[in-house]
Design a protein around this motif. Sequence first.
Motif, short mmCIF file in Angstrom:
data_model
loop_
_atom_site.label_atom_id
_atom_site.label_comp_id
_atom_site.label_asym_id
_atom_site.label_seq_id
_atom_site.Cartn_x
_atom_site.Cartn_y
_atom_site.Cartn_z
N THR A 210 0.84 -1.18 0.00
CA THR A 210 0.00 0.00 0.00
C THR A 210 0.89 1.24 0.00
OG1 THR A 210 -0.05 0.15 2.40
CG2 THR A 210 -1.74 -1.23 1.35
N VAL A 211 0.27 2.39 -0.18
CA VAL A 211 1.02 3.65 -0.10
C VAL A 211 1.64 3.81 1.27
CG1 VAL A 211 0.82 6.16 -0.14
CG2 VAL A 211 -0.34 4.81 -1.89
N GLY A 212 0.89 3.46 2.31
CA GLY A 212 1.40 3.57 3.67
C GLY A 212 2.61 2.69 3.91
N GLN A 213 2.56 1.46 3.40
CA GLN A 213 3.69 0.55 3.57
C GLN A 213 4.90 1.03 2.78
OE1 GLN A 213 1.59 -2.94 2.25
NE2 GLN A 213 1.34 -3.74 4.33
N LEU A 214 4.66 1.56 1.59
CA LEU A 214 5.76 2.11 0.79
C LEU A 214 6.41 3.28 1.51
CD1 LEU A 214 7.49 2.45 -1.73
CD2 LEU A 214 5.58 3.66 -2.81
N THR A 215 5.59 4.14 2.07
CA THR A 215 6.11 5.31 2.79
C THR A 215 6.95 4.88 3.98
OG1 THR A 215 4.20 6.64 2.12
CG2 THR A 215 5.47 7.41 4.02
N GLU A 216 6.44 3.91 4.75
CA GLU A 216 7.19 3.41 5.91
C GLU A 216 8.49 2.76 5.46
OE1 GLU A 216 6.71 0.26 9.66
OE2 GLU A 216 5.06 0.55 8.23
N ALA A 217 8.44 1.97 4.40
CA ALA A 217 9.63 1.27 3.93
C ALA A 217 10.71 2.24 3.49
CB ALA A 217 9.25 0.34 2.77
N ARG A 218 10.32 3.32 2.86
CA ARG A 218 11.30 4.29 2.37
C ARG A 218 12.02 5.01 3.50
NH1 ARG A 218 9.15 8.35 -1.64
NH2 ARG A 218 11.37 8.61 -2.10
N ARG A 219 11.47 4.97 4.71
CA ARG A 219 12.16 5.52 5.88
C ARG A 219 13.25 4.57 6.37
NH1 ARG A 219 6.64 6.31 8.09
NH2 ARG A 219 5.88 8.36 7.41
N ILE A 220 13.19 3.31 5.92
CA ILE A 220 14.10 2.29 6.41
C ILE A 220 15.20 1.97 5.40
CG2 ILE A 220 14.24 -0.10 7.26
CD1 ILE A 220 11.21 0.18 7.92
N VAL A 221 14.81 1.85 4.12
CA VAL A 221 15.77 1.50 3.07
C VAL A 221 15.48 2.34 1.83
CG1 VAL A 221 16.09 -0.89 3.85
CG2 VAL A 221 14.30 -0.36 2.18
N ASP A 222 16.41 2.28 0.91
CA ASP A 222 16.20 2.91 -0.40
C ASP A 222 15.42 1.93 -1.26
OD1 ASP A 222 16.31 4.45 -2.68
OD2 ASP A 222 18.36 3.85 -3.20
N VAL A 223 14.17 2.23 -1.54
CA VAL A 223 13.31 1.35 -2.33
C VAL A 223 13.42 1.75 -3.80
CG1 VAL A 223 10.94 0.59 -2.75
CG2 VAL A 223 11.70 1.04 -0.41
#
Length: 281
Positions: A156-169
Amino acid sequence: MTVRTFRVGDRVVRRLGFGAMHLPTAPAAARGNAVAVARRAVELGVTLIDTAHLYGWGANEELLAEALHPYPEDLLIATKVGVAPPDPPREAAVCGRPELLRDQVEQALRRLRVPRLELVQLHRVDPDVPLADQLGALREMQAAGKIGHIGLSEVTVGQLTEARRIVDVVSVQNRYNLLDREHEPVLESCAAAGIAFLAWRPVHPAVSAVTTGITAVAAELGATAAQVSLAWLLARAPVVLPIPGTASLAHLAENVAAAELELTGEHLRRLDARGPAGGTG
């Protein structure tokens, strides 16, 4: 003119890729054909191939190595980890435990016969494991030189946003096609960030139905409904990388030829007006 290439991390690929999921690994006759299809895809100019640990529990990765190793320098093979195989009575299930992710990465390195996996995507987000732990495991292997780039799948958009705080997606692989645009918000987020959007199931099963109106555009262009659907995806946004899959040499050639199909503004307006069919599959 449709842009035909896109940069995924530090790799430039042709936007129309190939999904290897449907390539059979047995019996021998079917496997021989699958090897031929994979090789022909590369001969036709495909430089992005998608696979996963889930596809035959590694057998699909082994098939690609048999067909294509040593790999052409411009070929990017993307694999996915994060689904645990069945262990009766337990069925196969999403699993983002760091130890499983690390093990599946190590298996992929051996099966694909490479020292580094250029793109590893988290097959699904495990709701029972903190996302920071899931991506942290991949980030550790990236730091160790075993993974080049990290992507996501079915987020989801929310998961993508959270993931981008952790790694370079660098990539997101979600289901998306002309008649199924459930993940439109995710595509928009990827477009805004310059993240590759790998569209799986890029041709909706209903595209050949007369009621879709796609066949009318196909007839005008002397193309197939599937080719029109793929051309629409390529025109949708520069970040969209469709990954149609097939075990047929003829169907493969048809799909690859869609990259040369140019839709007019009028065609696009008519196709856009068809609207999404909603979440199917």
